[in-house]
Design an enzyme around this catalytic site. Structure first.
Site, PDB file in Angstrom:
ATOM      1  N   GLY A 188      -5.770  -2.165   8.357  1.00  0.00           N
ATOM      2  CA  GLY A 188      -6.649  -1.005   8.300  1.00  0.00           C
ATOM      3  C   GLY A 188      -7.651  -0.925   9.436  1.00  0.00           C
ATOM      4  CB  THR A 194      -0.843   0.039   1.287  1.00  0.00           C
ATOM      5  OG1 THR A 194      -1.816  -0.981   1.201  1.00  0.00           O
ATOM      6  CG2 THR A 194      -1.523   1.377   1.470  1.00  0.00           C
ATOM      7  CB  THR A 252       1.002   1.227   5.338  1.00  0.00           C
ATOM      8  OG1 THR A 252       0.870  -0.034   4.668  1.00  0.00           O
ATOM      9  CG2 THR A 252       2.347   1.263   6.022  1.00  0.00           C
ATOM     10  N   GLY A 253      -0.749  -0.874   6.868  1.00  0.00           N
ATOM     11  CA  GLY A 253      -0.875  -2.020   7.761  1.00  0.00           C
ATOM     12  C   GLY A 253      -2.328  -2.405   7.947  1.00  0.00           C
ATOM     13  NE  ARG A 299     -10.344  -4.422   5.130  1.00  0.00           N
ATOM     14  CZ  ARG A 299      -9.166  -3.826   4.976  1.00  0.00           C
ATOM     15  NH1 ARG A 299      -8.782  -3.392   3.803  1.00  0.00           N
ATOM     16  NH2 ARG A 299      -8.360  -3.655   6.002  1.00  0.00           N
ATOM     17  CB  VAL A 300     -13.928   0.210   3.042  1.00  0.00           C
ATOM     18  CG1 VAL A 300     -13.130   1.496   3.041  1.00  0.00           C
ATOM     19  CG2 VAL A 300     -14.749   0.097   1.758  1.00  0.00           C
ATOM     20  N   GLY A 301     -10.824  -0.528   4.095  1.00  0.00           N
ATOM     21  CA  GLY A 301      -9.854  -0.335   5.179  1.00  0.00           C
ATOM     22  C   GLY A 301      -9.666   1.125   5.534  1.00  0.00           C
ATOM     23  CG  ASP A 302      -5.798   2.129   6.874  1.00  0.00           C
ATOM     24  OD1 ASP A 302      -5.918   1.073   6.212  1.00  0.00           O
ATOM     25  OD2 ASP A 302      -4.704   2.689   7.049  1.00  0.00           O
TER      26      ASP A 302
HETATM   27  N1  ASP Z   1      -4.006  -0.386   5.140  1.00  0.00           N
HETATM   28  C1  ASP Z   1      -4.367  -1.267   4.070  1.00  0.00           C
HETATM   29  C2  ASP Z   1      -5.751  -1.823   4.348  1.00  0.00           C
HETATM   30  O1  ASP Z   1      -6.027  -2.204   5.473  1.00  0.00           O
HETATM   31  C3  ASP Z   1      -3.440  -2.407   3.854  1.00  0.00           C
HETATM   32  C4  ASP Z   1      -1.967  -2.121   3.875  1.00  0.00           C
HETATM   33  O2  ASP Z   1      -1.529  -1.032   4.211  1.00  0.00           O
HETATM   34  O3  ASP Z   1      -1.194  -3.014   3.523  1.00  0.00           O
HETATM   35  O4  ASP Z   1      -6.517  -1.928   3.428  1.00  0.00           O
END
Ligand code: ASP
Length: 324
Positions: free
Chosen positions: A240, A186, A237-238, A214-217
């Site tokens: 979400g 990401t 990142t990571g 699904r929606v992340g951060d």
């Molecule tokens: N933050 C992103 C999500 O949760 C994933 C990522 O950063 O690797 O969609």
């Protein structure tokens, strides 16, 4: 950091008497540890190197930070080998590649798209939402329609490689979000241009094999990205879900507003997230930040998070410190 805080207090007292000279004082009193000259670009992960290169090219030619971050992260979106952003992104568990992105400029304008399918550059659609609609965020079919109306081409985002990975995953169909600690792509990017204006962008295909819808951060202003040109910007990142629960990027900017350096602000925000998640050893969240004066910072829960930093003629990867 302590010095930074002292400078902040010093400026607050001095401000009333010496407002016209504050810029000069601010440059002279930069925190030496992490401060560098403008323009600066900082991005998450390895893919940030190429994204930085493009953003820097724009900034060095006198371009603004908004153009820089949009064009910078588009490099990652267009890279079919990158399985976490744009074309080639890993699909959800039903086999659909769905993209999330957001962008913010130095005037506090923001645009975002989420659950967007069949469009290669969600970051540019997010920018159009910001510039051409009265809204901040469009999702799903509405975002797709808007993109087509704006002239974006319909593209099949599922590459053979990602399809193969999905077919492999379906053999067990174990619904376990893949968030390893070292291999996210990401891309989040922050840039400060020659005029000192900050913009940020964040774009992703999200978690591999996530639930459909699904929606992340990453497309959520304040979670995946936040910029306040009076203070600075941050991008996460990571996992979400953990970032959404604690609005990590907004929190980092607020810590900086309180006088903390970007490094300390990142550490405090990750500290908050860790405190709120007893299972934090099982996932990764990382954050990068840049302040108005050119100080930068980064921090992660786990080891292995790399960010790319570009300034002057240098563009290098560095590993962030981590909580564990
Ligand atoms: N933050 C992103 C999500 O949760 C994933 C990522 O950063 O690797 O969609």
């Amino acid at each position: 950091m302590r010095k930074n805080r002292r400078n902040f207090l010093f400026k607050a007292v001095l401000g009333a008497f010496a407002a016209p000279f504050l810029n000069v004082i601010s440059c002279a009193s930069r925190t030496p540890e992490n401060s560098i000259d403008f323009p600066i670009v900082i991005s998450t992960w390895y893919a940030g190197l190429n994204a930085n290169k493009e953003a820097m090219r724009i900034l060095k030619n006198g371009g603004n930070s908004l153009d820089a971050v949009e064009k910078g992260v588009k490099i990652a979106e267009a890279d079919a080998e990158n399985q976490y952003v744009g074309i080639g992104g890993k699909p959800d568990r039903d086999g659909y590649v769905t993209l999330d992105a957001c962008i913010m400029d130095w005037n506090g304008n923001a645009g975002s798209v989420s659950f967007l399918q069949d469009i290669k550059h969600p970051i540019s659609v997010a920018r159009r939402v910001m510039e051409k609609t009265p809204h901040v965020m469009l999702v799903g079919e509405g975002a797709h329609q808007f993109a087509l109306e704006e002239g974006f081409e319909k593209v099949d985002l599922l590459t053979k490689k990602s399809q193969k990975d999905w077919t492999e995953w379906k053999k067990t169909s174990e619904y376990k979000p893949i968030i390893n600690t070292e291999n996210h792509d990401t891309i989040g990017q922050l840039a400060i241009d020659k005029k000192g204006n900050i913009s940020g962008a964040c774009t992703t295909s999200g978690m591999a094999f996530k639930m459909h819808g699904r929606v992340g951060d990453s497309p959520i202003i304040g979670a995946g990205l936040f910029v306040d040109n009076e203070v600075g910007g941050a991008v996460a990142t990571g996992l979400g879900e953990a970032v959404l629960r604690t609005l990590t990027s907004f929190l980092v900017v607020e810590f900086m507003r309180d006088g903390h350096s970007p490094q300390k602000a990142c550490e405090l925000a990750i500290g908050r997230l860790v405190k709120k998640h007893s299972n934090h050893k099982d996932f990764q969240v990382a954050i990068i930040a840049l302040d108005k004066k050119g100080n930068y910072g980064s921090f992660a829960i786990q080891k292995g998070f790399e960010y790319a930093l570009a300034h002057g003629d240098s563009n290098e990867l560095a590993e962030a410190k981590s909580a564990i």
